[in-house]
Design an enzyme around this catalytic site. Sequence first.
Site, PDB file in Angstrom:
ATOM      1  N   CYS A   1      50.141  53.215  59.336  1.00 58.68           N
ATOM      2  CA  CYS A   1      50.528  54.593  59.014  1.00 58.68           C
ATOM      3  C   CYS A   1      51.935  54.887  59.533  1.00 58.68           C
ATOM      4  CB  CYS A   1      49.561  55.570  59.670  1.00 58.68           C
ATOM      5  SG  CYS A   1      47.872  55.322  59.139  1.00 58.68           S
TER       6      CYS A   1
ATOM      7  N   ARG B   1      55.942  49.954  56.017  1.00 60.59           N
ATOM      8  CA  ARG B   1      54.798  49.770  56.919  1.00 60.59           C
ATOM      9  C   ARG B   1      53.495  49.628  56.138  1.00 60.59           C
ATOM     10  NH1 ARG B   1      55.896  51.541  62.161  1.00 60.59           N
ATOM     11  NH2 ARG B   1      53.812  52.339  62.506  1.00 60.59           N
TER      12      ARG B   1
ATOM     13  N   TRP C   1      47.767  54.331  55.915  1.00 61.79           N
ATOM     14  CA  TRP C   1      47.288  52.976  55.606  1.00 61.79           C
ATOM     15  C   TRP C   1      45.826  53.014  55.974  1.00 61.79           C
ATOM     16  CZ3 TRP C   1      45.983  48.424  58.668  1.00 61.79           C
ATOM     17  CH2 TRP C   1      46.043  47.225  57.954  1.00 61.79           C
TER      18      TRP C   1
ATOM     19  N   ASN D   1      48.465  58.022  63.666  1.00 60.59           N
ATOM     20  CA  ASN D   1      48.565  56.584  63.422  1.00 60.59           C
ATOM     21  C   ASN D   1      47.747  55.914  64.515  1.00 60.59           C
ATOM     22  OD1 ASN D   1      49.245  53.960  62.792  1.00 60.59           O
ATOM     23  ND2 ASN D   1      51.212  54.029  63.874  1.00 60.59           N
ATOM     24  N   GLY D   2      46.754  55.114  64.122  1.00 64.15           N
ATOM     25  CA  GLY D   2      45.931  54.433  65.128  1.00 64.15           C
ATOM     26  C   GLY D   2      44.470  54.507  64.722  1.00 64.15           C
TER      27      GLY D   2
ATOM     28  N   GLU E   1      53.939  28.206  58.624  1.00 69.12           N
ATOM     29  CA  GLU E   1      54.776  29.360  58.261  1.00 69.12           C
ATOM     30  C   GLU E   1      55.070  29.364  56.770  1.00 69.12           C
ATOM     31  OE1 GLU E   1      55.276  32.005  59.527  1.00 69.12           O
ATOM     32  OE2 GLU E   1      56.972  32.836  58.456  1.00 69.12           O
TER      33      GLU E   1
ATOM     34  N   LYS F   1      54.003  32.490  54.312  1.00 68.40           N
ATOM     35  CA  LYS F   1      55.010  33.194  53.498  1.00 68.40           C
ATOM     36  C   LYS F   1      54.560  33.243  52.044  1.00 68.40           C
ATOM     37  CE  LYS F   1      57.166  35.143  55.730  1.00 68.40           C
ATOM     38  NZ  LYS F   1      56.420  34.955  56.913  1.00 68.40           N
TER      39      LYS F   1
ATOM     40  N   GLU G   1      51.292  35.524  51.566  1.00 69.16           N
ATOM     41  CA  GLU G   1      51.361  36.975  51.789  1.00 69.16           C
ATOM     42  C   GLU G   1      52.188  37.692  50.737  1.00 69.16           C
ATOM     43  OE1 GLU G   1      53.110  38.361  55.446  1.00 69.16           O
ATOM     44  OE2 GLU G   1      54.391  36.628  55.607  1.00 69.16           O
TER      45      GLU G   1
ATOM     46  N   HIS H   1      40.327  13.674  56.770  1.00 71.80           N
ATOM     47  CA  HIS H   1      39.087  14.138  57.432  1.00 71.80           C
ATOM     48  C   HIS H   1      38.433  15.253  56.635  1.00 71.80           C
ATOM     49  CE1 HIS H   1      39.979  11.604  60.844  1.00 71.80           C
ATOM     50  NE2 HIS H   1      41.226  12.034  60.780  1.00 71.80           N
TER      51      HIS H   1
ATOM     52  N   LYS I   1      53.774  46.155  57.970  1.00 75.44           N
ATOM     53  CA  LYS I   1      54.817  45.455  58.713  1.00 75.44           C
ATOM     54  C   LYS I   1      54.418  45.268  60.161  1.00 75.44           C
ATOM     55  CE  LYS I   1      58.714  43.506  59.598  1.00 75.44           C
ATOM     56  NZ  LYS I   1      58.878  42.099  59.150  1.00 75.44           N
TER      57      LYS I   1
END
Length: 608
Positions: A2, A27, A75, A101-102, A481, A485, A488, A504, A603
């Site tokens: 948020c 965000r 969010w 926010n939280g 990484e 990338k 996402e 394996h 973010k």
Amino acid sequence: MCGIVGYTGYEQAAPLLIDGLSKLEYRGYDSAGLAIEEKEKLEVVRAKGRLRVLEEMTDNGRALHGFCGIGHTRWATHGVPSVGNAHPHCNAKKTIAVVHNGIIENYQSLKEYLEKNGYHFESETDTEVIAHLLDRYYSGDPLEAITKVMARVTGSYALGILFQDHPGKVFAVRKDSPMIVGSAEQGNFIASDIPAILKYTKNVYFVNNMEIVCMDADTIHFYNVDKEEIEKEMTTISWNAEAAEKDGYEHFMLKEIYEQPKAVQDTISPRIKEGEIVMEELGMSEEEIRQIRRIYMIGCGSAYHVCMSARYVMEALTRIPVEVDLASEFRYRDPILEEDSLVIVISQSGETADTIAALKEAKSRGARVLGIVNVVGSSIAREADNVLYTWAGPEISVATTKAYSTQLAACYLISVYFAKIRQTIKEEKYYDLVEELKNLPEKIQQILGDKERIQWFANKFASSKDIFFIGRGLDYGISLEGSLKLKEISYIHSEAYAAGELKHGTISLIEKGILVIGIATQPDLYDKMISNMVEVKSRGAYLMGLTCYGNYSMEDTANFTVYVPKTEKYFANSLAVIPLQLFAYYVAIARGLDVDKPRNLAKSVTVE
Ligand code: AGP
């Protein structure tokens, strides 16, 4: 996560709030809303979807005439994205409005308590509990009501609050979720992050946990939970609003990929003086560095991948055992920390809830904690014993690139610095490594010049269903990484495997035409990597090889090869990551996706 913006001053509030919220879109959010104080009433407007819906509803805020208000991008955590769940939330009389926010962890029990006392809920959110609790405790004194709510609520929260009978005043509270205050000519602001207000002021205050803000057009007051006024220092932000703009690039992500040479330069060069690495900011004497018996590296997502790569470098150079943990695991695994340990937490935002919790867990066990952080004054920067800032500048795209690269660079500096002090490398090697660190920005720049080949290749595989990355040692770290990338921002399923692990089990996944990207920058593992790549090729995989110039034998195996300049093997990830970032970016573009704001992502993950 948020986003919150609040304003009180001498200009119409709504347009400033909407502009500020637009700078927080990165965000991640699914609805937005405003509460504006007009003629001593609170006017609340909320909308589902992108910010432009709210802009259209309010003529870009011009239809709301008050000079004091709060705004929010939501969010969703509790309750689906909808107008009814969008913030601000109000008490029944609409005399109190709050944005949050939280996560309120005990909101269910508080909701039951309030319902028993005659309160009715309109939304599915945890936040609405706060609006009604404020109502219950309010008898004319906002500070009194706020501190009582703080005593009842558990969880994380950054709040912006309006009280109808306190015109012109904005109140804010902070516990674990970020909150800053900005002092500008046209008035005063609260915000979740600096970009929201940077256009108006560089003079900010970082609100600490359990602090309360009361501000009007001319004054800003801070209080503790005992309602005692406290003095706070103002910080002047060094970067400018343009740095948080796109500068002609189509996306923030591409801009930030191209900013990496400068970001790495800005992170390394202040720490190399007359050929020597200087790191007083670590706050550790040479004796303390010699006494370190174990290092724990902790992060989330890409920051965790930095830890995975840095471990190889740190152990190889310093001979200190290094343990790597996901912050969300570390915080709950009742970790055993040895005496004389150094815990390094890595975070771009400095606000990642799991990483903050891991930091606190480590400190509670007596460990010294070093934060490697990009956002000045962020929670981790302030809670760690020492902080090593990465000077990447504001990173807006959800998918990290330049911050990742500067975090790697910071880990190289620490490794080489420690190795010299602990005499685990010869002096000549030390100076060679320092020299090569200085060359990294230029080598990164060289790779960026090769983007057309990578763009062509990305278009070729943009409709893939699965793409695998394999590597050994440091190249396994960078595989993680590269895979993240791609996942996402393109939403293509991808996995990264330690190449030795393929036989394996996972090699069963390989079938004709599947793209496998083999990364082979480590000289002592090159031949083994070629063997692993042959294994998957013989089962039908289409192979992209990523290696250093000079390893032209790669073309005997790979269908397509990307080369990066030679460098010290310890630093190879900083070069190998560039083609992988570009590959992910161009695949996502080819798929017509919103590269900077991928679905479901934020973010900074400031909640668990
Ligand atoms: C990386 O591209 C992602 N955005 C995500 O994995 C990120 O690295 C992670 O959430 C950690 O964020 P932080 O560095 O701000 O703590």
